[in-house]
Design a protein around this motif. Structure first.
Motif, PDB file in Angstrom:
ATOM      1  N   MET A   1     -16.226   4.214 -16.727  1.00  0.00           N
ATOM      2  CA  MET A   1     -16.132   4.393 -14.904  1.00  0.00           C
ATOM      3  C   MET A   1     -15.274   5.555 -14.948  1.00  0.00           C
ATOM      4  O   MET A   1     -13.760   5.818 -14.947  1.00  0.00           O
ATOM      5  N   ALA A   2     -15.478   6.272 -13.403  1.00  0.00           N
ATOM      6  CA  ALA A   2     -14.021   7.123 -13.237  1.00  0.00           C
ATOM      7  C   ALA A   2     -13.188   6.051 -12.771  1.00  0.00           C
ATOM      8  O   ALA A   2     -12.902   4.796 -12.380  1.00  0.00           O
ATOM      9  N   ASN A   3     -11.756   6.724 -13.493  1.00  0.00           N
ATOM     10  CA  ASN A   3     -10.229   6.212 -13.046  1.00  0.00           C
ATOM     11  C   ASN A   3     -10.233   5.531 -11.881  1.00  0.00           C
ATOM     12  O   ASN A   3      -9.563   4.967 -10.966  1.00  0.00           O
ATOM     13  N   LEU A   4     -11.212   6.609 -10.662  1.00  0.00           N
ATOM     14  CA  LEU A   4     -10.475   6.629  -9.008  1.00  0.00           C
ATOM     15  C   LEU A   4     -11.084   5.567  -9.089  1.00  0.00           C
ATOM     16  O   LEU A   4     -10.553   4.808  -7.460  1.00  0.00           O
ATOM     17  N   LEU A   5     -11.642   5.544  -9.544  1.00  0.00           N
ATOM     18  CA  LEU A   5     -13.126   4.142  -8.944  1.00  0.00           C
ATOM     19  C   LEU A   5     -13.039   2.689  -9.721  1.00  0.00           C
ATOM     20  O   LEU A   5     -12.654   1.618  -9.402  1.00  0.00           O
ATOM     21  N   LYS A   6     -11.332   2.757 -10.930  1.00  0.00           N
ATOM     22  CA  LYS A   6     -11.427   1.140 -11.278  1.00  0.00           C
ATOM     23  C   LYS A   6     -10.166   0.292 -10.221  1.00  0.00           C
ATOM     24  O   LYS A   6      -9.268   0.753  -9.822  1.00  0.00           O
ATOM     25  N   PRO A   7     -10.460  -0.626 -10.521  1.00  0.00           N
ATOM     26  CA  PRO A   7      -9.683  -1.841  -9.773  1.00  0.00           C
ATOM     27  C   PRO A   7      -8.288  -2.002 -10.243  1.00  0.00           C
ATOM     28  O   PRO A   7      -7.726  -1.146 -11.334  1.00  0.00           O
ATOM     29  N   LEU A   8      -7.286  -2.120  -8.961  1.00  0.00           N
ATOM     30  CA  LEU A   8      -5.967  -2.474  -9.822  1.00  0.00           C
ATOM     31  C   LEU A   8      -5.223  -3.694  -8.705  1.00  0.00           C
ATOM     32  O   LEU A   8      -5.467  -3.640  -7.466  1.00  0.00           O
ATOM     33  N   VAL A   9      -4.528  -4.768  -9.982  1.00  0.00           N
ATOM     34  CA  VAL A   9      -4.152  -5.772  -8.940  1.00  0.00           C
ATOM     35  C   VAL A   9      -2.462  -5.630  -8.815  1.00  0.00           C
ATOM     36  O   VAL A   9      -2.000  -5.089 -10.199  1.00  0.00           O
ATOM     37  N   LEU A  10      -1.799  -5.650  -7.879  1.00  0.00           N
ATOM     38  CA  LEU A  10      -1.243  -5.024  -7.139  1.00  0.00           C
ATOM     39  C   LEU A  10      -0.578  -6.665  -6.615  1.00  0.00           C
ATOM     40  O   LEU A  10      -0.288  -6.996  -5.317  1.00  0.00           O
ATOM     41  N   LYS A  11       0.113  -7.632  -7.707  1.00  0.00           N
ATOM     42  CA  LYS A  11       0.075  -9.116  -7.641  1.00  0.00           C
ATOM     43  C   LYS A  11      -0.394  -9.643  -6.411  1.00  0.00           C
ATOM     44  O   LYS A  11      -1.827 -10.341  -6.742  1.00  0.00           O
ATOM     45  N   ASN A  12      -0.228 -10.165  -5.379  1.00  0.00           N
ATOM     46  CA  ASN A  12      -1.230 -10.893  -4.260  1.00  0.00           C
ATOM     47  C   ASN A  12      -2.408  -8.974  -4.031  1.00  0.00           C
ATOM     48  O   ASN A  12      -3.162 -10.443  -2.952  1.00  0.00           O
ATOM     49  N   ILE A  13      -2.485  -7.587  -4.253  1.00  0.00           N
ATOM     50  CA  ILE A  13      -3.661  -7.247  -3.828  1.00  0.00           C
ATOM     51  C   ILE A  13      -4.522  -6.987  -4.649  1.00  0.00           C
ATOM     52  O   ILE A  13      -3.442  -6.462  -5.979  1.00  0.00           O
ATOM     53  N   ASN A  14      -5.704  -6.807  -3.847  1.00  0.00           N
ATOM     54  CA  ASN A  14      -6.474  -6.523  -5.565  1.00  0.00           C
ATOM     55  C   ASN A  14      -7.605  -5.667  -4.423  1.00  0.00           C
ATOM     56  O   ASN A  14      -8.030  -5.517  -4.002  1.00  0.00           O
ATOM     57  N   LEU A  15      -6.790  -4.199  -4.928  1.00  0.00           N
ATOM     58  CA  LEU A  15      -7.604  -2.921  -4.953  1.00  0.00           C
ATOM     59  C   LEU A  15      -8.553  -3.028  -5.918  1.00  0.00           C
ATOM     60  O   LEU A  15      -9.219  -3.061  -6.367  1.00  0.00           O
ATOM     61  N   SER A  16      -9.829  -2.116  -4.772  1.00  0.00           N
ATOM     62  CA  SER A  16     -11.252  -1.908  -5.194  1.00  0.00           C
ATOM     63  C   SER A  16     -10.852  -0.490  -5.778  1.00  0.00           C
ATOM     64  O   SER A  16     -11.888  -0.504  -6.822  1.00  0.00           O
ATOM     65  N   ASN A  17     -10.310   0.002  -5.926  1.00  0.00           N
ATOM     66  CA  ASN A  17     -10.272   1.437  -6.449  1.00  0.00           C
ATOM     67  C   ASN A  17      -8.768   1.638  -6.181  1.00  0.00           C
ATOM     68  O   ASN A  17      -7.994   1.549  -5.621  1.00  0.00           O
ATOM     69  N   ARG A  18      -8.305   3.386  -6.616  1.00  0.00           N
ATOM     70  CA  ARG A  18      -6.776   4.119  -6.434  1.00  0.00           C
ATOM     71  C   ARG A  18      -6.894   4.518  -5.552  1.00  0.00           C
ATOM     72  O   ARG A  18      -5.725   5.338  -5.752  1.00  0.00           O
ATOM     73  N   LEU A  19      -7.924   4.456  -4.749  1.00  0.00           N
ATOM     74  CA  LEU A  19      -7.507   5.815  -4.032  1.00  0.00           C
ATOM     75  C   LEU A  19      -6.552   5.288  -2.594  1.00  0.00           C
ATOM     76  O   LEU A  19      -6.625   4.330  -2.375  1.00  0.00           O
ATOM     77  N   VAL A  20      -5.612   5.631  -1.870  1.00  0.00           N
ATOM     78  CA  VAL A  20      -4.437   5.383  -1.369  1.00  0.00           C
ATOM     79  C   VAL A  20      -4.183   6.416   0.249  1.00  0.00           C
ATOM     80  O   VAL A  20      -4.638   7.676  -0.066  1.00  0.00           O
ATOM     81  N   MET A  21      -4.893   6.024   0.661  1.00  0.00           N
ATOM     82  CA  MET A  21      -4.992   7.008   2.431  1.00  0.00           C
ATOM     83  C   MET A  21      -2.705   6.605   3.275  1.00  0.00           C
ATOM     84  O   MET A  21      -2.081   5.160   2.845  1.00  0.00           O
ATOM     85  N   PRO A  22      -1.753   8.009   2.885  1.00  0.00           N
ATOM     86  CA  PRO A  22      -0.767   7.386   2.498  1.00  0.00           C
ATOM     87  C   PRO A  22       0.174   7.340   4.541  1.00  0.00           C
ATOM     88  O   PRO A  22      -0.907   7.461   5.675  1.00  0.00           O
ATOM     89  N   PRO A  23       0.732   7.353   4.633  1.00  0.00           N
ATOM     90  CA  PRO A  23       1.131   6.951   5.800  1.00  0.00           C
ATOM     91  C   PRO A  23       1.807   7.966   6.740  1.00  0.00           C
ATOM     92  O   PRO A  23       2.011   9.359   6.453  1.00  0.00           O
ATOM     93  N   MET A  24       0.276   8.257   8.410  1.00  0.00           N
ATOM     94  CA  MET A  24       1.012   9.551   8.684  1.00  0.00           C
ATOM     95  C   MET A  24       1.223   9.616  10.247  1.00  0.00           C
ATOM     96  O   MET A  24      -0.191   8.712  11.006  1.00  0.00           O
ATOM     97  N   ALA A  25       2.189   9.915  10.629  1.00  0.00           N
ATOM     98  CA  ALA A  25       1.730   9.298  11.975  1.00  0.00           C
ATOM     99  C   ALA A  25       1.015   9.590  13.061  1.00  0.00           C
ATOM    100  O   ALA A  25       0.982  10.629  13.625  1.00  0.00           O
ATOM    101  N   THR A  26       0.323   8.819  14.014  1.00  0.00           N
ATOM    102  CA  THR A  26      -0.321   9.208  15.444  1.00  0.00           C
ATOM    103  C   THR A  26       0.117   9.689  16.390  1.00  0.00           C
ATOM    104  O   THR A  26      -0.797  10.565  17.324  1.00  0.00           O
ATOM    105  N   SER A  27       1.413   8.858  16.284  1.00  0.00           N
ATOM    106  CA  SER A  27       2.106   8.957  18.198  1.00  0.00           C
ATOM    107  C   SER A  27       0.979   8.695  18.479  1.00  0.00           C
ATOM    108  O   SER A  27       0.982   9.310  20.030  1.00  0.00           O
ATOM    109  N   ALA A  28       0.326   7.719  18.460  1.00  0.00           N
ATOM    110  CA  ALA A  28      -0.079   7.380  19.349  1.00  0.00           C
ATOM    111  C   ALA A  28      -0.304   6.176  20.543  1.00  0.00           C
ATOM    112  O   ALA A  28      -0.966   4.964  20.674  1.00  0.00           O
ATOM    113  N   SER A  29       1.447   5.413  19.963  1.00  0.00           N
ATOM    114  CA  SER A  29       1.104   3.412  20.409  1.00  0.00           C
ATOM    115  C   SER A  29       1.271   3.524  22.158  1.00  0.00           C
ATOM    116  O   SER A  29       1.255   4.494  22.331  1.00  0.00           O
ATOM    117  N   GLN A  30       1.455   2.474  22.494  1.00  0.00           N
ATOM    118  CA  GLN A  30       1.618   2.449  24.066  1.00  0.00           C
ATOM    119  C   GLN A  30       3.161   2.937  24.231  1.00  0.00           C
ATOM    120  O   GLN A  30       3.749   2.990  22.331  1.00  0.00           O
TER     121      GLN A  30
END
Length: 333
Positions: A1-30
């Motif tokens: 299995m590719a490393n990016l596809l491997k699940p990861l348990v982060l305490k209470n979070i079960n991640l399905s893979n190793r890909l993260v979308m980092p925070p990027m400001a949309t400046s689109a709130s009310q």
């Protein structure tokens, strides 16, 4: 299995893979900082199919004085909770996990946005700002108030149903300002050496951890180097990272300090990897690496070479909502 596809348990979070979308400001709130339909639609589109293991919501202000820009998301009072519930649920029902990043802009805030004078650890202008405005130095009483505001924001994040909360200490905002000797010239317990300059961080982590309980995920985004001869270095960050782990941080998200999310002249994908590689030697908690990663094979190589535990892909996902799907499906073949 590719490393990016491997699940990861982060305490209470079960991640399905190793890909993260980092925070990027949309400046689109009310205008009042509440979640807008535009923001719901944006995160719905990005999380469709659950191809992104973890989505970190853009930095959200914990108090009016710490608001960074117009139409920034708010987590500053309880009236935000209901609309934030909709945002968390939208992402989770698509199959991704999500944490919310909470922030105080400090001396990067502007009076025409907040209606208040900017504040900072010391009366020193923000090196990233062209305004040259000198902030008011925070008193210890005011610092205690900010610690409380971070704690209250984290409670709201938990009440809204997010999988975790991320404390922002990068890119020249308030906690980064305390961390960096470029802007922290204090002579009290909040200044001096690396341990002094992270005192506020440790107080916030302690307050947040006590408020959200032992099982809720608490991460921190660390500007691990200013890339300035008088600023923070990886040696500072090794000391800080060890203390953050001891204090109860479950995950470190590594980026730049006053250099922002770039390094001058950097052209390799995952250009912050020397930082994550060095930090992996001193902590056992997982690390997120970001920095110009646009190719799934480059992401895979960084994981394979053990430069990091998770891969943050920002601009590529911002520009193409199918990037994650194509990357994950491609690696499955």
């Amino acid at each position: 299995m590719a490393n990016l596809l491997k699940p990861l348990v982060l305490k209470n979070i079960n991640l399905s893979n190793r890909l993260v979308m980092p925070p990027m400001a949309t400046s689109a709130s009310q205008p009042d900082g509440k979640v807008s339909k535009e923001i719901i639609d944006y995160y719905d589109e990005k999380s469709k199919g659950g191809y992104i293991g973890l989505i970190v919501i853009e930095h959200s202000f914990i108090t009016q004085q710490g608001k960074a820009s117009d139409k920034q998301l708010s987590v500053a009072d309880d009236s935000c909770i209901e609309s934030l519930k909709v945002l968390a649920n939208t992402i989770q029902k698509n199959g991704s996990k999500t944490v919310m990043q909470i922030n105080h802009a400090g001396n990067a805030a502007k009076k025409d946005v907040t209606g208040m004078e900017p504040v900072g650890p010391s009366a020193i202008a923000n090196p990233r700002s062209k305004s040259g405005i000198v902030p008011k130095e925070l008193s210890q009483h005011e610092i205690a108030t900010i610690v409380e505001e971070f704690k209250n924001a984290a409670i709201r994040v938990k009440k809204a149903g997010f999988d975790g909360v991320q404390i922002h200490s990068a890119h020249g905002y308030l906690l980064n300002q305390f961390y960096s000797p470029l802007t922290n010239k204090r002579t009290d317990k909040y200044g001096g050496d690396t341990l002094g300059r992270i005192t506020i961080h440790l107080e916030i982590i302690k307050a947040v951890r006590e408020a959200v309980g032992p099982d809720f995920n608490v991460s921190l985004r660390l500007g691990a180097s200013d890339y300035n001869e008088n600023g923070t270095t990886i040696e500072d960050s090794k000391i800080a990272a060890v203390e953050f782990e001891k204090a109860g941080v479950d995950l470190l998200d590594i980026s730049g300090g006053f250099s922002g999310y770039n390094i001058p002249g950097a052209d390799k994908q995952g250009y912050f990897y020397p930082l994550t590689e060095a930090l992996k030697e001193v902590v056992s908690i997982p690390l997120i690496l970001t920095g110009g990663i646009t190719d799934s094979l480059a992401a895979e190589k960084l994981l394979q070479d053990e430069k990091t535990d998770l891969i943050g892909v920002g601009r590529a996902i911002l520009n193409d909502s199918n990037w994650a799907k194509n990357a994950i499906e491609g690696l499955k073949k």
